[in-house]
Design a protein around this motif. Structure first.
Motif, short mmCIF file in Angstrom:
data_model
loop_
_atom_site.label_atom_id
_atom_site.label_comp_id
_atom_site.label_asym_id
_atom_site.label_seq_id
_atom_site.Cartn_x
_atom_site.Cartn_y
_atom_site.Cartn_z
N ARG A 51 1.20 -1.50 0.28
CA ARG A 51 0.12 -0.04 -0.25
C ARG A 51 0.46 1.15 -0.20
NH1 ARG A 51 -2.42 -3.07 3.93
NH2 ARG A 51 -2.65 -1.68 5.52
N GLU A 52 2.46 1.62 1.13
CA GLU A 52 2.77 2.24 0.50
C GLU A 52 3.78 2.81 -0.47
OE1 GLU A 52 3.10 4.13 3.50
OE2 GLU A 52 0.91 3.64 4.30
N LEU A 53 3.96 1.63 -0.83
CA LEU A 53 4.84 2.02 -2.09
C LEU A 53 3.73 1.93 -3.94
CD1 LEU A 53 7.21 -1.01 -1.79
CD2 LEU A 53 7.87 1.37 -1.76
N GLY A 54 2.52 1.57 -3.49
CA GLY A 54 1.23 2.05 -4.69
C GLY A 54 1.42 0.69 -5.37
N LEU A 55 1.58 -0.92 -5.07
CA LEU A 55 1.58 -1.70 -5.54
C LEU A 55 0.09 -2.62 -5.21
CD1 LEU A 55 5.05 -3.10 -4.64
CD2 LEU A 55 4.77 -1.86 -7.14
N LEU A 56 -1.09 -1.49 -5.61
CA LEU A 56 -2.04 -2.15 -5.35
C LEU A 56 -2.38 -2.87 -6.11
CD1 LEU A 56 -4.07 1.42 -5.88
CD2 LEU A 56 -3.05 0.46 -4.23
N ASP A 57 -1.73 -3.75 -7.25
CA ASP A 57 -1.82 -4.96 -7.66
C ASP A 57 -1.38 -5.54 -7.05
OD1 ASP A 57 0.02 -3.63 -8.91
OD2 ASP A 57 -0.16 -4.17 -10.95
N TRP A 58 -0.66 -5.66 -5.97
CA TRP A 58 0.50 -6.36 -5.50
C TRP A 58 -0.45 -7.96 -4.02
CZ3 TRP A 58 5.48 -8.57 -6.16
CH2 TRP A 58 6.27 -7.58 -6.60
N THR A 59 -0.61 -8.99 -4.11
CA THR A 59 -1.16 -9.74 -3.28
C THR A 59 0.34 -10.47 -2.21
OG1 THR A 59 -1.18 -11.38 -4.38
CG2 THR A 59 -3.02 -9.77 -5.02
N GLU A 80 11.84 -5.40 -0.74
CA GLU A 80 12.66 -4.75 -1.73
C GLU A 80 13.02 -6.08 -2.81
OE1 GLU A 80 14.55 -1.51 1.79
OE2 GLU A 80 16.30 -3.04 0.79
N GLN A 81 13.68 -7.09 -2.53
CA GLN A 81 14.05 -7.89 -3.20
C GLN A 81 12.84 -8.59 -4.14
OE1 GLN A 81 15.98 -10.95 -1.96
NE2 GLN A 81 17.24 -9.83 -0.60
N MET A 82 11.65 -8.97 -3.84
CA MET A 82 11.07 -9.07 -4.34
C MET A 82 10.21 -7.86 -5.44
SD MET A 82 8.75 -11.27 -1.50
CE MET A 82 9.09 -12.37 -0.62
N THR A 83 10.26 -6.98 -5.05
CA THR A 83 9.89 -5.59 -5.57
C THR A 83 10.27 -5.55 -6.21
OG1 THR A 83 9.35 -3.83 -3.79
CG2 THR A 83 7.70 -5.46 -4.05
N GLY A 84 11.25 -5.39 -6.07
CA GLY A 84 12.46 -4.78 -6.03
C GLY A 84 12.29 -2.50 -6.90
N ARG A 85 11.38 -1.98 -5.63
CA ARG A 85 10.92 -0.40 -4.86
C ARG A 85 12.27 -0.68 -3.53
NH1 ARG A 85 6.29 1.48 -6.93
NH2 ARG A 85 6.97 3.21 -5.86
N ALA A 86 13.13 0.56 -3.48
CA ALA A 86 13.50 0.62 -2.54
C ALA A 86 13.80 2.08 -2.35
CB ALA A 86 14.90 -0.07 -3.08
N PRO A 87 13.92 2.79 -0.81
CA PRO A 87 13.67 1.61 1.03
C PRO A 87 12.33 1.26 0.83
CG PRO A 87 13.92 4.18 0.51
CD PRO A 87 14.28 3.84 -0.85
#
Length: 277
Positions: free
Chosen positions: A29-37, A252-259
Protein backbone atom coordinates in the motif's frame (compact mmCIF):
# COMPACT_ATOMS: atom_id res chain seq x y z
CA UNK A 1 3.03 -10.35 -21.31
CA UNK A 2 3.62 -10.13 -17.57
CA UNK A 3 0.50 -10.82 -15.49
CA UNK A 4 -1.21 -7.78 -14.00
CA UNK A 5 -1.50 -9.28 -10.53
CA UNK A 6 1.74 -10.13 -8.73
CA UNK A 7 1.67 -12.66 -5.92
CA UNK A 8 3.82 -13.38 -2.88
CA UNK A 9 3.23 -15.40 0.28
CA UNK A 10 4.70 -16.79 3.47
CA UNK A 11 4.93 -20.57 3.85
CA UNK A 12 5.41 -22.58 7.01
CA UNK A 13 3.82 -24.73 9.67
CA UNK A 14 2.28 -23.51 11.88
CA UNK A 15 1.60 -20.31 9.95
CA UNK A 16 -1.69 -19.06 11.40
CA UNK A 17 -0.14 -16.35 13.59
CA UNK A 18 2.45 -15.05 11.12
CA UNK A 19 2.69 -11.25 10.96
CA UNK A 20 4.25 -11.35 7.50
CA UNK A 21 0.97 -10.70 5.62
CA UNK A 22 0.35 -7.57 7.70
CA UNK A 23 3.86 -6.26 7.07
CA UNK A 24 4.06 -7.00 3.35
CA UNK A 25 0.54 -5.78 2.54
CA UNK A 26 1.30 -2.55 4.36
CA UNK A 27 4.45 -2.17 2.28
CA UNK A 28 2.51 -2.70 -0.95
CA UNK A 29 0.00 0.00 0.00
CA UNK A 30 2.75 2.43 0.92
CA UNK A 31 4.61 1.74 -2.32
CA UNK A 32 1.47 2.07 -4.44
CA UNK A 33 1.61 -1.56 -5.56
CA UNK A 34 -2.13 -2.03 -5.59
CA UNK A 35 -1.98 -5.06 -7.89
CA UNK A 36 0.21 -7.05 -5.48
CA UNK A 37 -1.17 -9.68 -3.09
CA UNK A 38 0.47 -11.46 -0.15
CA UNK A 39 -1.02 -14.54 1.51
CA UNK A 40 -0.08 -17.26 3.99
CA UNK A 41 -0.09 -21.00 3.33
CA UNK A 42 0.18 -23.89 5.77
CA UNK A 43 2.97 -25.87 4.13
CA UNK A 44 5.24 -28.48 5.69
CA UNK A 45 8.26 -30.33 4.34
CA UNK A 46 6.08 -33.00 2.71
CA UNK A 47 3.98 -30.53 0.70
CA UNK A 48 6.64 -27.93 -0.11
CA UNK A 49 7.93 -29.38 -3.39
CA UNK A 50 4.44 -29.69 -4.85
CA UNK A 51 3.56 -26.13 -3.91
CA UNK A 52 6.72 -24.71 -5.45
CA UNK A 53 6.28 -26.76 -8.62
CA UNK A 54 2.82 -25.26 -9.16
CA UNK A 55 3.91 -21.62 -8.97
CA UNK A 56 2.95 -19.68 -12.09
CA UNK A 57 4.45 -16.59 -13.72
CA UNK A 58 2.38 -14.29 -11.51
CA UNK A 59 4.50 -15.24 -8.49
CA UNK A 60 7.21 -12.78 -7.42
CA UNK A 61 8.46 -14.26 -4.17
CA UNK A 62 8.09 -16.40 -1.08
CA UNK A 63 8.89 -15.93 2.59
CA UNK A 64 9.86 -19.13 4.40
CA UNK A 65 9.55 -19.83 8.09
CA UNK A 66 10.01 -23.02 10.10
CA UNK A 67 10.35 -25.84 9.19
CA UNK A 68 11.12 -24.90 5.58
CA UNK A 69 14.27 -22.75 5.67
CA UNK A 70 16.52 -25.69 4.87
CA UNK A 71 14.02 -27.87 3.01
CA UNK A 72 13.57 -25.23 0.31
CA UNK A 73 17.24 -25.23 -0.74
CA UNK A 74 17.19 -28.29 -3.07
CA UNK A 75 14.22 -26.77 -4.91
CA UNK A 76 16.08 -23.58 -5.88
CA UNK A 77 18.31 -22.61 -8.79
CA UNK A 78 20.77 -20.85 -6.50
CA UNK A 79 21.23 -19.27 -3.08
CA UNK A 80 23.19 -16.27 -1.85
CA UNK A 81 26.44 -16.52 0.07
CA UNK A 82 24.58 -15.21 3.13
CA UNK A 83 22.04 -18.03 2.98
CA UNK A 84 24.74 -20.61 2.28
CA UNK A 85 26.71 -19.48 5.33
CA UNK A 86 23.96 -20.74 7.66
CA UNK A 87 22.31 -23.28 5.32
CA UNK A 88 18.99 -21.46 5.69
CA UNK A 89 16.79 -19.60 3.20
CA UNK A 90 13.93 -17.39 4.34
CA UNK A 91 13.43 -15.51 1.05
CA UNK A 92 12.84 -16.75 -2.49
CA UNK A 93 12.70 -14.37 -5.44
CA UNK A 94 11.17 -15.67 -8.64
CA UNK A 95 12.84 -13.92 -11.57
CA UNK A 96 11.19 -13.02 -14.90
CA UNK A 97 13.26 -15.71 -16.64
CA UNK A 98 11.86 -18.39 -14.33
CA UNK A 99 14.70 -18.87 -11.85
CA UNK A 100 14.10 -19.36 -8.14
CA UNK A 101 16.80 -17.65 -6.08
CA UNK A 102 17.15 -17.99 -2.32
CA UNK A 103 18.49 -15.54 0.24
CA UNK A 104 18.55 -15.05 4.00
CA UNK A 105 17.36 -11.64 5.20
CA UNK A 106 17.38 -12.60 8.90
CA UNK A 107 21.13 -11.99 9.13
CA UNK A 108 21.23 -8.50 7.58
CA UNK A 109 17.94 -7.83 9.38
CA UNK A 110 19.61 -8.35 12.77
CA UNK A 111 22.49 -6.10 11.72
CA UNK A 112 20.16 -3.39 10.40
CA UNK A 113 18.08 -3.44 13.59
CA UNK A 114 21.22 -3.06 15.71
CA UNK A 115 22.50 -0.22 13.52
CA UNK A 116 19.14 1.54 13.88
CA UNK A 117 19.71 1.60 17.66
CA UNK A 118 23.25 2.85 17.29
CA UNK A 119 24.97 -0.48 17.85
CA UNK A 120 27.63 -0.55 15.14
CA UNK A 121 30.49 -2.48 16.76
CA UNK A 122 30.87 -4.22 20.12
CA UNK A 123 34.02 -5.72 21.67
CA UNK A 124 32.25 -8.86 22.91
CA UNK A 125 28.81 -10.47 22.90
CA UNK A 126 26.76 -13.31 24.38
CA UNK A 127 24.21 -15.60 22.78
CA UNK A 128 21.56 -17.32 24.90
CA UNK A 129 20.52 -20.60 23.31
CA UNK A 130 21.73 -22.70 20.40
CA UNK A 131 18.70 -23.30 18.19
CA UNK A 132 18.13 -22.41 14.56
CA UNK A 133 18.12 -18.66 15.23
CA UNK A 134 21.45 -18.85 17.05
CA UNK A 135 23.37 -19.57 13.86
CA UNK A 136 21.87 -16.46 12.24
CA UNK A 137 22.80 -14.51 15.37
CA UNK A 138 26.40 -15.69 15.05
CA UNK A 139 26.45 -14.72 11.38
CA UNK A 140 25.20 -11.25 12.29
CA UNK A 141 27.77 -10.99 15.08
CA UNK A 142 30.51 -11.70 12.56
CA UNK A 143 29.65 -8.23 11.21
CA UNK A 144 29.32 -6.32 14.48
CA UNK A 145 31.41 -8.06 17.15
CA UNK A 146 35.17 -7.55 17.09
CA UNK A 147 35.96 -9.97 19.92
CA UNK A 148 34.77 -13.16 21.58
CA UNK A 149 31.19 -14.43 21.58
CA UNK A 150 30.10 -16.63 24.47
CA UNK A 151 27.21 -19.00 23.80
CA UNK A 152 25.27 -20.32 26.78
CA UNK A 153 23.82 -23.76 26.02
CA UNK A 154 22.18 -26.70 27.73
CA UNK A 155 24.14 -29.66 26.34
CA UNK A 156 27.56 -30.70 25.10
CA UNK A 157 26.07 -31.41 21.67
CA UNK A 158 24.74 -27.86 21.40
CA UNK A 159 28.09 -26.51 22.54
CA UNK A 160 29.84 -28.46 19.80
CA UNK A 161 27.36 -27.16 17.22
CA UNK A 162 27.90 -23.54 18.23
CA UNK A 163 31.67 -23.86 18.10
CA UNK A 164 31.38 -25.44 14.65
CA UNK A 165 29.16 -22.59 13.47
CA UNK A 166 31.66 -20.14 14.87
CA UNK A 167 34.50 -21.73 12.92
CA UNK A 168 32.43 -21.72 9.77
CA UNK A 169 31.37 -18.08 10.18
CA UNK A 170 34.70 -16.73 11.36
CA UNK A 171 33.46 -15.95 14.86
CA UNK A 172 35.53 -16.62 17.99
CA UNK A 173 32.98 -18.67 19.96
CA UNK A 174 33.40 -19.84 23.55
CA UNK A 175 30.68 -21.97 25.12
CA UNK A 176 29.40 -22.11 28.68
CA UNK A 177 26.77 -24.17 30.45
CA UNK A 178 23.28 -22.70 30.75
CA UNK A 179 23.59 -22.77 34.54
CA UNK A 180 25.99 -19.84 34.18
CA UNK A 181 23.71 -17.83 31.87
CA UNK A 182 23.43 -14.94 34.33
CA UNK A 183 27.06 -14.14 33.44
CA UNK A 184 25.90 -13.30 29.92
CA UNK A 185 23.94 -10.29 31.13
CA UNK A 186 27.09 -8.26 31.66
CA UNK A 187 28.10 -8.44 28.00
CA UNK A 188 27.89 -5.29 25.87
CA UNK A 189 25.46 -7.11 23.56
CA UNK A 190 23.25 -10.07 24.46
CA UNK A 191 21.18 -11.91 21.84
CA UNK A 192 18.50 -14.18 23.33
CA UNK A 193 17.37 -16.85 20.87
CA UNK A 194 15.46 -19.04 23.33
CA UNK A 195 11.75 -20.02 23.43
CA UNK A 196 9.20 -18.19 25.54
CA UNK A 197 9.83 -18.55 29.26
CA UNK A 198 13.38 -19.87 28.96
CA UNK A 199 15.02 -16.67 30.20
CA UNK A 200 12.41 -15.60 32.75
CA UNK A 201 14.57 -16.68 35.71
CA UNK A 202 17.34 -14.38 34.51
CA UNK A 203 15.20 -11.24 34.85
CA UNK A 204 16.19 -10.68 38.46
CA UNK A 205 19.89 -10.92 37.52
CA UNK A 206 19.99 -7.98 35.09
CA UNK A 207 22.74 -5.60 36.24
CA UNK A 208 22.41 -1.86 36.58
CA UNK A 209 23.72 -0.06 33.51
CA UNK A 210 22.97 -3.04 31.27
CA UNK A 211 24.18 -2.90 27.67
CA UNK A 212 22.05 -3.99 24.70
CA UNK A 213 19.64 -6.92 24.69
CA UNK A 214 18.21 -8.29 21.46
CA UNK A 215 15.45 -10.73 22.45
CA UNK A 216 14.15 -12.38 19.26
CA UNK A 217 10.69 -13.10 20.69
CA UNK A 218 7.78 -10.78 19.87
CA UNK A 219 4.74 -12.62 21.22
CA UNK A 220 4.35 -12.60 24.19
CA UNK A 221 6.08 -9.25 24.64
CA UNK A 222 7.80 -8.01 26.62
CA UNK A 223 9.42 -11.09 28.06
CA UNK A 224 10.31 -10.94 31.75
CA UNK A 225 13.96 -10.46 30.78
CA UNK A 226 13.10 -7.66 28.33
CA UNK A 227 11.00 -5.82 30.91
CA UNK A 228 13.76 -6.06 33.51
CA UNK A 229 16.30 -4.87 30.95
CA UNK A 230 14.34 -1.71 30.30
CA UNK A 231 13.91 -1.09 34.03
CA UNK A 232 17.70 -1.28 34.41
CA UNK A 233 18.26 1.30 31.70
CA UNK A 234 19.57 -1.00 28.99
CA UNK A 235 18.97 -0.72 25.24
CA UNK A 236 16.30 -3.20 24.16
CA UNK A 237 15.42 -4.71 20.78
CA UNK A 238 12.71 -7.30 20.27
CA UNK A 239 11.59 -9.85 17.75
CA UNK A 240 9.42 -7.29 15.98
CA UNK A 241 12.55 -5.28 15.19
CA UNK A 242 14.03 -8.34 13.50
CA UNK A 243 10.78 -9.26 11.78
CA UNK A 244 10.29 -5.78 10.34
CA UNK A 245 13.86 -5.28 9.17
CA UNK A 246 14.06 -8.67 7.46
CA UNK A 247 10.63 -8.07 5.88
CA UNK A 248 11.76 -4.70 4.50
CA UNK A 249 14.64 -6.46 2.76
CA UNK A 250 12.25 -9.10 1.40
CA UNK A 251 9.92 -6.45 0.02
CA UNK A 252 12.81 -4.67 -1.67
CA UNK A 253 14.04 -7.88 -3.29
CA UNK A 254 10.64 -9.12 -4.41
CA UNK A 255 9.33 -5.80 -5.75
CA UNK A 256 12.53 -4.13 -6.89
CA UNK A 257 11.44 -1.00 -4.99
CA UNK A 258 13.65 0.59 -2.35
CA UNK A 259 13.73 1.76 0.32
CA UNK A 260 10.98 -0.29 1.88
CA UNK A 261 8.59 1.61 4.18
CA UNK A 262 10.14 0.62 7.51
CA UNK A 263 8.17 2.98 9.77
CA UNK A 264 4.78 2.07 8.30
CA UNK A 265 5.54 -1.65 8.48
CA UNK A 266 6.64 -1.40 12.10
CA UNK A 267 3.51 0.58 13.04
CA UNK A 268 1.32 -2.06 11.35
CA UNK A 269 3.11 -4.85 13.19
CA UNK A 270 2.74 -3.10 16.54
CA UNK A 271 -0.99 -2.57 15.93
CA UNK A 272 -1.49 -6.19 14.94
CA UNK A 273 0.22 -7.40 18.11
CA UNK A 274 -1.88 -5.06 20.28
CA UNK A 275 -5.04 -6.46 18.72
CA UNK A 276 -4.16 -10.07 19.50
CA UNK A 277 -6.16 -11.68 22.31
Amino acid sequence: MQPTVRRAAVLGSPIEHSLSPVLHRTAYRELGLLDWTYDRFEIDEATLAGFVADLGPEWAGLSLTMPLKRAIIPLLDGISDTAASVEAVNTVVLTPDGRRLGDNTDIPGIVAALHERGVEKVPAAAVLGAGATASSALAALSRVCTGEVTAYVRSRERADEMRQWGERLGVDVRTADWSRAAEALGAPLVIATTPAGATDALAREVPAGAGTLFDVLYDPWPTALAAAWTERGGTLLGGLDLLVHQAVLQVEQMTGRAPGPLAAMRAAGEEALRDRP
